[in-house]
Every structure is written in C-alpha cells, then in structure tokens.
Design an enzyme around this catalytic site. Structure first.
Site, mmCIF file in Angstrom:
data_model
loop_
_atom_site.group_PDB
_atom_site.id
_atom_site.type_symbol
_atom_site.label_atom_id
_atom_site.label_comp_id
_atom_site.label_asym_id
_atom_site.label_seq_id
_atom_site.Cartn_x
_atom_site.Cartn_y
_atom_site.Cartn_z
ATOM 1 N N HIS A 184 -5.719 6.088 13.318
ATOM 2 C CA HIS A 184 -5.783 7.089 12.253
ATOM 3 C C HIS A 184 -7.069 6.973 11.434
ATOM 4 O O HIS A 184 -7.821 5.985 11.534
ATOM 5 C CB HIS A 184 -4.567 6.961 11.327
ATOM 6 C CG HIS A 184 -4.490 5.660 10.572
ATOM 7 N ND1 HIS A 184 -5.276 5.376 9.483
ATOM 8 C CD2 HIS A 184 -3.704 4.560 10.752
ATOM 9 C CE1 HIS A 184 -4.982 4.178 9.009
ATOM 10 N NE2 HIS A 184 -4.031 3.653 9.768
ATOM 11 N N SER A 232 7.476 1.580 15.480
ATOM 12 C CA SER A 232 7.485 0.769 14.267
ATOM 13 C C SER A 232 6.347 1.106 13.317
ATOM 14 O O SER A 232 6.267 0.536 12.228
ATOM 15 C CB SER A 232 7.438 -0.720 14.630
ATOM 16 O OG SER A 232 6.236 -1.034 15.308
ATOM 17 N N GLY A 233 5.463 2.017 13.700
ATOM 18 C CA GLY A 233 4.456 2.494 12.760
ATOM 19 C C GLY A 233 3.030 2.116 13.055
ATOM 20 O O GLY A 233 2.181 2.142 12.150
ATOM 21 N N CYS A 292 -2.752 -1.157 12.225
ATOM 22 C CA CYS A 292 -3.217 0.071 12.847
ATOM 23 C C CYS A 292 -4.684 -0.056 13.254
ATOM 24 O O CYS A 292 -5.395 -0.951 12.809
ATOM 25 C CB CYS A 292 -3.052 1.251 11.896
ATOM 26 S SG CYS A 292 -1.329 1.684 11.556
ATOM 27 N N TYR A 335 0.850 -1.194 0.000
ATOM 28 C CA TYR A 335 0.000 0.000 0.000
ATOM 29 C C TYR A 335 0.885 1.243 0.000
ATOM 30 O O TYR A 335 2.052 1.216 0.402
ATOM 31 C CB TYR A 335 -0.944 0.014 1.201
ATOM 32 C CG TYR A 335 -0.260 -0.105 2.545
ATOM 33 C CD1 TYR A 335 0.233 1.017 3.213
ATOM 34 C CD2 TYR A 335 -0.104 -1.344 3.154
ATOM 35 C CE1 TYR A 335 0.860 0.918 4.435
ATOM 36 C CE2 TYR A 335 0.526 -1.465 4.383
ATOM 37 C CZ TYR A 335 0.994 -0.335 5.019
ATOM 38 O OH TYR A 335 1.637 -0.442 6.236
#
Length: 424
Positions: free
Chosen positions: A331, A326-327, A349, A313
């Site tokens: 959101h 690490s992300g 996420c 993506y």
C-alpha cells in the site's frame, strides 16, 4: 420411534444344573451351590429395560438417530450392551457409570438389520438378558453433499487456486477419495494439477507450477447421486469457468528494500519499499493477491497492538492491495518515504510512495503473485490466512490428495513448466 415396556424386576431362579445358555453373546449358567447368583439361568430382562428402537411390522429406525437403552427398574442395572449389524460391524457406545443408560456414539448404516444384546443384573447379582432386533431405513432426510466452487467467474492471475467448499464434512479417507474423484478441473492449455484437502470441508486445486498465461480453467462436479456414505449422497454444484491474464509476479527483497515487478518474465518496474521492522517482520514466501481496496483505515488495535502504546497507529491508507486475511497489504505509505529503499520501518506491510502504490494497484489483479524474500519473518502459512498454497512443493501438495497422496509423481508435461517467483 420408541418402545418402552413397564416392568417390575422379574427373577427366575433355576435349581440344579442347566444346559449352557447362550443369549446376547454373553453369560452362561451352570452347576452351583445354593445362594450363588451365578448358578441362576439368565432371566428375561425385557421388562427391565426400555429401548428407543422401532416396534411393529415394517417399521424402521432413522439411522441419523442414536440408539439408547435405559434401565427402568431401580432393582437392576445394565452391565453390557453390544449392537452389531448383519455383516458383523459393531456400533460403538457408552454405558453410564451407574448402569442406568447406554447410548451409541457411532453412526448407524442405512437399510441395515441390527441385533442389540443387553446384559443386566438385579440387586441380588442375578444376570438378565434381552435380545432386540430392528432394521434401519433411509434417513428421514438424506444429507446431500453440495459443492461450491471458487473463485467467481472472471480473469485472474496465474497463481489463483480453484477452491471447493463442501456442505458436509468428509473425514473418512475412502469417502474423500469418492468426493475428490468426482471433482473435475481442466484447463486449456492442459497442465498437471491436483486437489489438496485443506480441512474436512474445503479443498484447493492448483497446477504443479502456475497456470499458463491466457488459460481457460473449468471446474465441475460429477458427484450428484453418488453414494458417499450410508447417509450422505452427492448433491449439486454450479460449474466454474475463469481465465488467466499475464503472469505478473512482484518480488520484494526485504534486505535490499526493493520490489521488482515482472510481467511474463520481463522486469517492468523496480520500486523502493519498506517492510516490517523488528518484531513486525513481513512474512517470507509466496502470497496470492486476494483483493484491492482503494481506501482502508488501518488501526493497530485490529492486529493486537494496544491503543496508546509506542507502536499503535490509526492511519488512512490508499491503494491497498491485500495479500493476507490478517491484514498484510502492499500500500501507499507517504509517511515513510524517507525510509523506503533504505530501512524497514513498517508493521508488516510493504509500503511505498503514493505514486508507486497507485501504479501497483492498477497493474495487479486477484490471483497475481507477491513473493517476499530475505525477511526475518516466518514463512507464509499454506492455508488459513489467504492463499499460501505455493509455499508447498509439489510432493507436499500431492500428499494432501486422497487420490495421489503417497504415490510417485507422474511424468511432467513440458506444457506444465512455469516459472516460480525466485526463478523470474
């Protein structure tokens, strides 16, 4: 700081019986037959070796520099070296396989007298001995152990730990105790807390539970001028002061596909979400908000997903609240609104509608708490990927302290009682 004596192999053969000779803590000569090298008294090996220690009255060695003894004569080799200080402590060292060089591998103490005993032998197998003495001074430049406290001044959530970054590594347990004893944290109102050594150069401090709402937290050091080791002394530290806001805790139930946000124990919003799909499950456990980014471009290649693969993506993401380095974020994910509240389709996420993400972004601050439950993911690691400190229970946390590790808990103050996310 070098002393090197030119030499040729010097042999001293002694006939007949001799008295026992003790030199350098090794070797003895006694009665023996003709031609037996062990029948010889040890010869003076001073002209067969070089030593990088000091010479001359009043000269001292730099304790930061290793010792080195070298066999300079092709006729002989070093067989043993011992270096010992006046209190009997030995200096560890390594001798090369060919006997041409010995060097120390453990540090010297400052302002200390050392005796170095060197044993050699020549090509005929005759033993040589030499005793060297020297004194160390203060290091050429004393190492200062400075401390940097974090976070920066401001207002944070009740889950924010205090951090202490050290300018020099500290490995020895006794030295860690000296450092930790000098790092002070106090809060108003007062709560029970402890330091935990994350690694040799970093400590975290947290309360037994969460900070009180509206607390003032101060951290400072009394380490300056304190001797930590023979070569390291305490340096400076800028004091830290921050305050805490409301107790904001967001609990994401990955099985129910919902996030429930609480402020001071009261539910203020329930949000449909999506979490990590199979193979990309969201981490369980308590995470601390690390920061907020109004816009971030998320690329799968940054987390190890090959470009062009089925899971790749490259997306513009708005209202991104970071919870791991690490992300992992909370959101806006307008592309998955149809799955929010019913299925887990993200790459780890917590995704929600743009409106809900904007509200969440405006509601939380650094130090607030995000907990994920009922995910098939692993548990958030305590350190190294954000602030997972709260995933250790109090006994585990205290075990990481050089002062309280292994000691029973003290009495728990009623002021220390704080709700954990699962208790909200």
């Amino acid at each position: 700081m070098s002393h090197s004596v030119p030499f040729k192999a010097r042999r001293r053969i002694v006939a007949g019986c001799t008295a026992l000779v003790v030199a350098l803590g090794a070797g003895a000569a006694g009665c023996g037959g003709d031609g037996d090298p062990l029948a010889a008294a040890p010869y003076d090996a001073a002209d067969q070796i070089s030593f990088n220690g000091p010479t001359g009255a009043g000269r001292t060695a730099d304790p930061d520099q290793p010792l080195e003894v070298v066999a300079e004569d092709s006729d002989g080799r070093i067989t043993d070296v011992t270096a010992q200080d006046a209190s009997g402590r030995y200096v560890a060292g390594e001798l090369s396989a060919d006997g041409t060089r010995w060097h120390s591998v453990s540090p010297l103490a400052a302002d200390t007298r050392y005796t170095v005993r060197v044993s050699t032998e020549n090509d005929d197998g005759e033993p040589g001995r030499e005793v060297l003495t020297f004194r160390t001074g203060r290091p050429a430049a004393d190492k200062r152990l400075d401390v940097t406290f974090g976070p920066e001044a401001g207002t944070y959530g009740v889950g924010q730990p205090v951090t202490a970054e050290l300018s020099e590594p500290v490995r020895d347990p006794a030295q860690r105790a000296v450092v930790e004893r000098a790092l002070k944290v106090r809060s108003t109102p007062a709560v029970e807390g402890a330091w935990h050594w994350v690694d040799d150069e970093k400590l975290h401090y947290r309360p037994r539970d969460y900070w009180p709402v509206g607390a003032t937290v101060e951290a400072y050091s009394t380490l300056e001028g304190i001797k930590i080791s023979d070569r390291v002394w305490g340096g400076g530290a800028k004091p830290l002061r921050f305050t805490t806001g409301d107790r904001v805790i967001a609990v994401t139930d990955a099985a129910a596909h919902t996030m429930t946000v609480y402020r001071n124990g009261e539910e203020i919003r329930r949000i449909p979400v999506t979490t990590g799909k199979p193979g990309f499950e969201t981490r369980n456990g308590v995470k601390v908000v690390l920061g907020k980014e109004p816009f971030v471009r998320m690329r799968s290649s940054t987390v190890g997903i090959a470009e062009g693969s089925a899971d790749s993506y490259d997306l513009p993401v708005h209202f991104a609240t970071r919870v791991t380095w690490s992300g992992e974020y909370v959101h806006a994910a307008p592309w998955s609104v149809g799955s929010q509240g019913s299925a887990n389709v993200s790459h780890g996420c917590v995704g929600m509608s743009t409106g809900n993400a904007e509200w969440f972004f405006g509601t939380v601050r650094e130090g607030d708490l995000v907990e994920v439950v009922n995910s098939y993911g692993e548990t958030m690691e305590p350190f190294g990927n954000g602030f997972g400190d709260w995933n250790l229970d109090w006994k585990q946390w205290r075990a990481g302290s050089a002062l309280t590790g292994g000691k029973p808990d003290g009495p728990r103050s009623e002021d220390a009682a704080r709700l954990r996310p699962a208790q909200v």
